[in-house]
Design a protein around this motif. Sequence first.
Motif, PDB file in Angstrom:
ATOM      1  N   VAL A 171       0.832  -1.207   0.000  1.00 56.34           N
ATOM      2  CA  VAL A 171       0.000   0.000   0.000  1.00 56.34           C
ATOM      3  C   VAL A 171       0.865   1.256   0.000  1.00 56.34           C
ATOM      4  CG1 VAL A 171      -2.022  -1.061   1.083  1.00 56.34           C
ATOM      5  CG2 VAL A 171      -0.251  -0.015   2.527  1.00 56.34           C
ATOM      6  N   VAL A 172       0.207   2.367  -0.291  1.00 62.26           N
ATOM      7  CA  VAL A 172       0.891   3.657  -0.409  1.00 62.26           C
ATOM      8  C   VAL A 172       0.880   4.442   0.897  1.00 62.26           C
ATOM      9  CG1 VAL A 172       1.074   4.423  -2.791  1.00 62.26           C
ATOM     10  CG2 VAL A 172      -1.153   4.120  -1.782  1.00 62.26           C
ATOM     11  N   GLY A 173       1.293   5.711   0.771  1.00 58.04           N
ATOM     12  CA  GLY A 173       1.690   6.559   1.869  1.00 58.04           C
ATOM     13  C   GLY A 173       0.868   6.953   3.075  1.00 58.04           C
ATOM     14  N   SER A 174      -0.389   6.592   3.203  1.00 58.69           N
ATOM     15  CA  SER A 174      -1.134   7.091   4.354  1.00 58.69           C
ATOM     16  C   SER A 174      -1.584   5.940   5.249  1.00 58.69           C
ATOM     17  CB  SER A 174      -2.376   7.842   3.880  1.00 58.69           C
ATOM     18  OG  SER A 174      -3.375   7.812   4.879  1.00 58.69           O
ATOM     19  N   PRO A 175      -1.601   6.171   6.561  1.00 55.46           N
ATOM     20  CA  PRO A 175      -2.068   5.121   7.479  1.00 55.46           C
ATOM     21  C   PRO A 175      -3.497   4.664   7.187  1.00 55.46           C
ATOM     22  CG  PRO A 175      -1.066   6.932   8.696  1.00 55.46           C
ATOM     23  CD  PRO A 175      -1.122   7.368   7.261  1.00 55.46           C
ATOM     24  N   LEU A 176      -4.265   5.474   6.492  1.00 59.27           N
ATOM     25  CA  LEU A 176      -5.626   5.049   6.150  1.00 59.27           C
ATOM     26  C   LEU A 176      -5.602   3.754   5.330  1.00 59.27           C
ATOM     27  CD1 LEU A 176      -8.680   5.219   5.803  1.00 59.27           C
ATOM     28  CD2 LEU A 176      -8.374   7.147   4.257  1.00 59.27           C
ATOM     29  N   GLN A 190       3.407  -0.911   3.828  1.00 57.66           N
ATOM     30  CA  GLN A 190       3.569   0.385   3.163  1.00 57.66           C
ATOM     31  C   GLN A 190       4.941   0.475   2.500  1.00 57.66           C
ATOM     32  OE1 GLN A 190       2.503   3.838   5.527  1.00 57.66           O
ATOM     33  NE2 GLN A 190       4.034   5.014   4.415  1.00 57.66           N
ATOM     34  N   MET A 191       4.959   0.851   1.238  1.00 59.40           N
ATOM     35  CA  MET A 191       6.249   1.095   0.562  1.00 59.40           C
ATOM     36  C   MET A 191       6.059   2.038  -0.616  1.00 59.40           C
ATOM     37  SD  MET A 191       6.939  -2.538  -1.359  1.00 59.40           S
ATOM     38  CE  MET A 191       6.483  -3.546   0.035  1.00 59.40           C
ATOM     39  N   SER A 192       7.170   2.645  -1.051  1.00 57.37           N
ATOM     40  CA  SER A 192       7.107   3.589  -2.162  1.00 57.37           C
ATOM     41  C   SER A 192       6.878   2.827  -3.468  1.00 57.37           C
ATOM     42  CB  SER A 192       8.419   4.365  -2.259  1.00 57.37           C
ATOM     43  OG  SER A 192       9.434   3.488  -2.692  1.00 57.37           O
ATOM     44  N   TRP A 193       6.520   3.579  -4.502  1.00 62.19           N
ATOM     45  CA  TRP A 193       6.313   2.960  -5.809  1.00 62.19           C
ATOM     46  C   TRP A 193       7.623   2.351  -6.324  1.00 62.19           C
ATOM     47  CZ3 TRP A 193       3.258   0.486  -8.630  1.00 62.19           C
ATOM     48  CH2 TRP A 193       3.423   0.395 -10.011  1.00 62.19           C
ATOM     49  N   ALA A 194       8.734   3.013  -6.020  1.00 59.77           N
ATOM     50  CA  ALA A 194      10.041   2.516  -6.461  1.00 59.77           C
ATOM     51  C   ALA A 194      10.308   1.120  -5.905  1.00 59.77           C
ATOM     52  CB  ALA A 194      11.142   3.479  -6.021  1.00 59.77           C
ATOM     53  N   ASP A 195       9.820   0.854  -4.707  1.00 57.36           N
ATOM     54  CA  ASP A 195      10.070  -0.455  -4.081  1.00 57.36           C
ATOM     55  C   ASP A 195       8.996  -1.487  -4.429  1.00 57.36           C
ATOM     56  OD1 ASP A 195      12.342   0.513  -2.860  1.00 57.36           O
ATOM     57  OD2 ASP A 195      11.286   1.104  -1.025  1.00 57.36           O
ATOM     58  N   ALA A 196       7.886  -1.014  -4.982  1.00 50.43           N
ATOM     59  CA  ALA A 196       6.737  -1.911  -5.155  1.00 50.43           C
ATOM     60  C   ALA A 196       6.998  -3.019  -6.171  1.00 50.43           C
ATOM     61  CB  ALA A 196       5.500  -1.116  -5.551  1.00 50.43           C
ATOM     62  N   LYS A 197       7.531  -2.639  -7.329  1.00 47.49           N
ATOM     63  CA  LYS A 197       7.695  -3.656  -8.374  1.00 47.49           C
ATOM     64  C   LYS A 197       8.703  -4.745  -7.960  1.00 47.49           C
ATOM     65  CE  LYS A 197       7.203  -3.937 -13.331  1.00 47.49           C
ATOM     66  NZ  LYS A 197       7.391  -3.348 -14.649  1.00 47.49           N
ATOM     67  N   PRO A 198       9.862  -4.358  -7.381  1.00 46.25           N
ATOM     68  CA  PRO A 198      10.765  -5.400  -6.876  1.00 46.25           C
ATOM     69  C   PRO A 198      10.087  -6.310  -5.845  1.00 46.25           C
ATOM     70  CG  PRO A 198      11.874  -3.268  -6.902  1.00 46.25           C
ATOM     71  CD  PRO A 198      10.449  -3.024  -7.300  1.00 46.25           C
ATOM     72  N   ALA A 199       9.261  -5.719  -4.978  1.00 45.16           N
ATOM     73  CA  ALA A 199       8.600  -6.533  -3.946  1.00 45.16           C
ATOM     74  C   ALA A 199       7.593  -7.505  -4.564  1.00 45.16           C
ATOM     75  CB  ALA A 199       7.909  -5.632  -2.925  1.00 45.16           C
ATOM     76  N   LEU A 200       6.961  -7.078  -5.663  1.00 43.82           N
ATOM     77  CA  LEU A 200       6.037  -7.982  -6.357  1.00 43.82           C
ATOM     78  C   LEU A 200       6.830  -9.074  -7.077  1.00 43.82           C
ATOM     79  CD1 LEU A 200       3.651  -5.254  -7.828  1.00 43.82           C
ATOM     80  CD2 LEU A 200       2.988  -6.964  -6.117  1.00 43.82           C
ATOM     81  N   VAL A 205       5.544  -9.349  -1.488  1.00 40.68           N
ATOM     82  CA  VAL A 205       4.110  -9.062  -1.316  1.00 40.68           C
ATOM     83  C   VAL A 205       3.323  -9.827  -2.381  1.00 40.68           C
ATOM     84  CG1 VAL A 205       4.367  -6.779  -0.241  1.00 40.68           C
ATOM     85  CG2 VAL A 205       4.238  -6.941  -2.728  1.00 40.68           C
ATOM     86  N   ASP A 206       2.042 -10.097  -2.052  1.00 36.66           N
ATOM     87  CA  ASP A 206       1.191 -10.870  -2.974  1.00 36.66           C
ATOM     88  C   ASP A 206       0.419  -9.978  -3.928  1.00 36.66           C
ATOM     89  OD1 ASP A 206       1.799 -13.260  -1.504  1.00 36.66           O
ATOM     90  OD2 ASP A 206       0.327 -12.632   0.009  1.00 36.66           O
ATOM     91  N   GLY A 207       0.166  -8.733  -3.500  1.00 34.12           N
ATOM     92  CA  GLY A 207      -0.709  -7.904  -4.320  1.00 34.12           C
ATOM     93  C   GLY A 207      -0.469  -6.421  -4.154  1.00 34.12           C
ATOM     94  N   GLN A 208      -1.217  -5.654  -4.919  1.00 31.56           N
ATOM     95  CA  GLN A 208      -1.091  -4.190  -4.892  1.00 31.56           C
ATOM     96  C   GLN A 208      -2.383  -3.598  -5.434  1.00 31.56           C
ATOM     97  OE1 GLN A 208      -0.350  -1.824  -7.940  1.00 31.56           O
ATOM     98  NE2 GLN A 208      -1.577  -3.400  -8.947  1.00 31.56           N
ATOM     99  N   GLU A 209      -2.532  -2.286  -5.299  1.00 35.41           N
ATOM    100  CA  GLU A 209      -3.692  -1.599  -5.877  1.00 35.41           C
ATOM    101  C   GLU A 209      -3.213  -0.352  -6.601  1.00 35.41           C
ATOM    102  OE1 GLU A 209      -2.733   1.064  -3.483  1.00 35.41           O
ATOM    103  OE2 GLU A 209      -4.847   1.542  -3.811  1.00 35.41           O
ATOM    104  N   ASN A 210      -3.685  -0.162  -7.817  1.00 34.54           N
ATOM    105  CA  ASN A 210      -3.317   0.997  -8.637  1.00 34.54           C
ATOM    106  C   ASN A 210      -4.319   1.130  -9.781  1.00 34.54           C
ATOM    107  OD1 ASN A 210      -1.074   3.000  -8.710  1.00 34.54           O
ATOM    108  ND2 ASN A 210       0.140   1.269  -7.995  1.00 34.54           N
TER     109      ASN A 210
END
Length: 332
Positions: A171-176, A190-200, A205-210
């Motif tokens: 997920v992205v930047g807010s605690p919500l 929570q992680m930045s977009w730069a880290d998201a693709k490597p994590a996938l 991580v199993d998933g993401q939302e965008n």
Amino acid sequence: MKLSRCFTALAAAAALTTAFTVQAREYSVSTVLSDAFPWGQAATKWAELVKERSEGRITLRVYDNAQLVAGDQTKEFSAMRSGLIDMAVGSTINWSPQVPELNLFSLPFLMADNADIDAITQGEAGQMVFKAIEKRGVVPLAWGENGFRELSNSKQPIRTPNDLKGMKIRVVGSPLFQDTFSTLGANPTQMSWADAKPALTTGAVDGQENPLSVFDVSRIDQVDQKYLTLWHYMADPLIFAVSPNVWKGFSAEDQALLKQAAYDAGRWEIESSRAAEAQRLASIRSRGVEVTELSADERQAFIDATAPLYQKWEKRIGVELLKAARNAAAAQ
Ligand code: X2X
């Protein structure tokens, strides 16, 4: 010409060049996504319109991938406020750590469709949001759009909150976002977009939302995201904005020029990215991604499961702002 006079003329010319260089300085515009995406295209369009309409007097230079904040997109707002960044086209999500009111747009299922987004951004609620940004030290000019965010994962189709149980979701930047996905029984990280693709890629991580545009252009299907649920749970508008001291440095005419160009670039980007949605979905499907569309009842189960979040978050967002946004959406 006498030699001494020649030197004087040269010195004057040099001074003029210096003055010209100072005046013609470039203004930095920060974005998270490049112009392969609607988001980056919005910033590029703004720069083009400003250059054209100022007849080359004002140059905006776009710096993508949040490079001006070393990839940490949640620092973009603070960097603009302090003057490290001159301007930005930024997501409400990434600025919400500094402007809590921006969490409005991240409340799950507040907006059902594009008409709801427009009713909120173009009406009283939108003005209240702009006031909140100003109050926190940045000058907002116009709206753009990242789009409705859909849920993907590598494990299984998601049709019910139960299907999300225990799933690791970036997920992205807010605690919500932590709250939303925890409430649904998932395990958010929570992680930045730069880290998201490597994590996938590594399966950390199993998933993401965008939005579909991000899924499509970034080829998220290539990092094992085989399942995509269209749940339209929230959309993040983009905001064109300027650092306060930079803004004060412009004449009233140039301020008007910058604002109108931001407005026109934003309208253009919103319309063109909405017009491309069906094609985006078709190309995602054609790559073998299994797309799950929810029935009204299935969507309602997600709405019911996340409803308790409103009570906690309306205090941070502002009771009056939430009321204005709800009224705007209900009037559609
Ligand atoms: O990080 C994300 O997911 C992105 C690119 O959509 C934002 O910056 C909000």
